[in-house]
Design an enzyme around this catalytic site. Structure first.
Site, PDB file in Angstrom:
ATOM      1  N   LYS A 215     -24.426 -15.727  28.251  1.00  0.00           N
ATOM      2  CA  LYS A 215     -24.112 -16.639  27.230  1.00  0.00           C
ATOM      3  C   LYS A 215     -24.041 -16.092  26.022  1.00  0.00           C
ATOM      4  CE  LYS A 215     -27.327 -19.924  27.461  1.00  0.00           C
ATOM      5  NZ  LYS A 215     -28.202 -21.055  27.254  1.00  0.00           N
ATOM      6  N   LYS A 216     -25.200 -15.416  25.661  1.00  0.00           N
ATOM      7  CA  LYS A 216     -25.176 -14.632  24.305  1.00  0.00           C
ATOM      8  C   LYS A 216     -25.186 -13.181  23.992  1.00  0.00           C
ATOM      9  CE  LYS A 216     -28.490 -18.307  22.734  1.00  0.00           C
ATOM     10  NZ  LYS A 216     -29.864 -18.792  22.473  1.00  0.00           N
TER      11      LYS A 216
HETATM   12  N1  CTP Z   1     -33.746 -26.729  19.193  1.00  0.00           N
HETATM   13  C1  CTP Z   1     -34.129 -27.789  17.979  1.00  0.00           C
HETATM   14  N2  CTP Z   1     -34.283 -27.191  16.750  1.00  0.00           N
HETATM   15  C2  CTP Z   1     -34.391 -26.168  16.538  1.00  0.00           C
HETATM   16  C3  CTP Z   1     -34.067 -25.163  17.283  1.00  0.00           C
HETATM   17  C4  CTP Z   1     -33.705 -25.475  18.753  1.00  0.00           C
HETATM   18  O1  CTP Z   1     -34.239 -28.784  18.425  1.00  0.00           O
HETATM   19  N3  CTP Z   1     -34.605 -25.462  15.022  1.00  0.00           N
HETATM   20  C5  CTP Z   1     -33.465 -27.164  20.392  1.00  0.00           C
HETATM   21  C6  CTP Z   1     -31.898 -26.799  20.814  1.00  0.00           C
HETATM   22  O2  CTP Z   1     -31.152 -27.984  20.216  1.00  0.00           O
HETATM   23  C7  CTP Z   1     -32.081 -26.908  22.474  1.00  0.00           C
HETATM   24  C8  CTP Z   1     -33.689 -26.607  22.581  1.00  0.00           C
HETATM   25  O3  CTP Z   1     -34.328 -26.540  21.152  1.00  0.00           O
HETATM   26  O4  CTP Z   1     -32.056 -28.029  22.812  1.00  0.00           O
HETATM   27  C9  CTP Z   1     -33.671 -25.074  23.191  1.00  0.00           C
HETATM   28  O5  CTP Z   1     -33.070 -24.367  22.146  1.00  0.00           O
HETATM   29  P1  CTP Z   1     -32.779 -22.779  22.430  1.00  0.00           P
HETATM   30  O6  CTP Z   1     -31.176 -22.203  22.072  1.00  0.00           O
HETATM   31  O7  CTP Z   1     -33.673 -22.096  23.398  1.00  0.00           O
HETATM   32  O8  CTP Z   1     -33.457 -22.279  20.642  1.00  0.00           O
HETATM   33  P2  CTP Z   1     -33.051 -21.431  19.406  1.00  0.00           P
HETATM   34  O9  CTP Z   1     -34.075 -21.673  18.448  1.00  0.00           O
HETATM   35  O10 CTP Z   1     -31.539 -22.591  18.847  1.00  0.00           O
HETATM   36  O11 CTP Z   1     -32.252 -20.393  19.913  1.00  0.00           O
HETATM   37  P3  CTP Z   1     -31.153 -19.585  19.147  1.00  0.00           P
HETATM   38  O12 CTP Z   1     -31.389 -19.369  17.778  1.00  0.00           O
HETATM   39  O13 CTP Z   1     -31.257 -18.090  20.056  1.00  0.00           O
HETATM   40  O14 CTP Z   1     -29.667 -20.234  19.752  1.00  0.00           O
END
Ligand code: CTP
Length: 133
Positions: free
Chosen positions: A45-46
């Site tokens: 994905k990333k």
């Molecule tokens: N999430 C959230 N608020 C944030 C960060 C994440 O509500 N500030 C939620 C995302 O919407 C998702 C879940 O936590 O439903 C898991 O998100 P994940 O992608 O693992 O975390 P992120 O911090 O968004 O990671 P990245 O920056 O790598 O995308």
């Protein structure tokens, strides 16, 4: 019948935004199942592997009082199978995914919760990198 809620994510470098979405997801029902993206799924994905390996990410999420059950999400294409297998009544996702899971509205309710402002795993990794310079 207990209401079964399910959500998915990587939950790498666990932070307060993760706590918030999991506690709010739990509050929508009685039983919360969390699908943890595998390291390989995250790479596909990333384009990078998570900082914490999947066994540790799964253990951290499993240890929370609001979480009843965890499993590994191996493929994005199996979402429907996971929802059916775990008998989900409600699918919860952060609103960064808004609209992307509406197709599953035929088998469960789909709820998008607002993300916690100003925090993400990507930003934390970036801040650590900059602090090291
Ligand atoms: N999430 C959230 N608020 C944030 C960060 C994440 O509500 N500030 C939620 C995302 O919407 C998702 C879940 O936590 O439903 C898991 O998100 P994940 O992608 O693992 O975390 P992120 O911090 O968004 O990671 P990245 O920056 O790598 O995308």
């Amino acid at each position: 019948m207990p209401t079964r809620v399910i959500t998915f994510g990587t939950f790498d470098v666990f932070h307060v935004g993760h706590v918030n979405i999991l506690t709010r997801a739990h509050d929508l029902g009685d039983h919360l199942t969390v699908g943890i993206s595998t390291d390989e799924l995250n790479f596909s994905k990333k384009g990078r592997y998570p900082i914490y390996r999947q066994e540790h990410r799964l253990e951290i999420v499993r240890s929370l009082d609001c979480v009843s059950e965890v499993f590994y999400e191996h493929s994005l294409d199996l979402k429907r199978e996971y929802l059916l297998e775990h008998r989900a009544d409600i699918l919860v996702m952060g609103d960064d995914w808004k609209g992307r899971f509406d197709e599953f509205g035929d088998i469960c309710e789909v709820v998008y919760l607002p993300r916690t402002a100003d925090i993400s795993t990507t930003d934390i990794i970036q801040a650590i990198r900059e602090a090291e310079l």
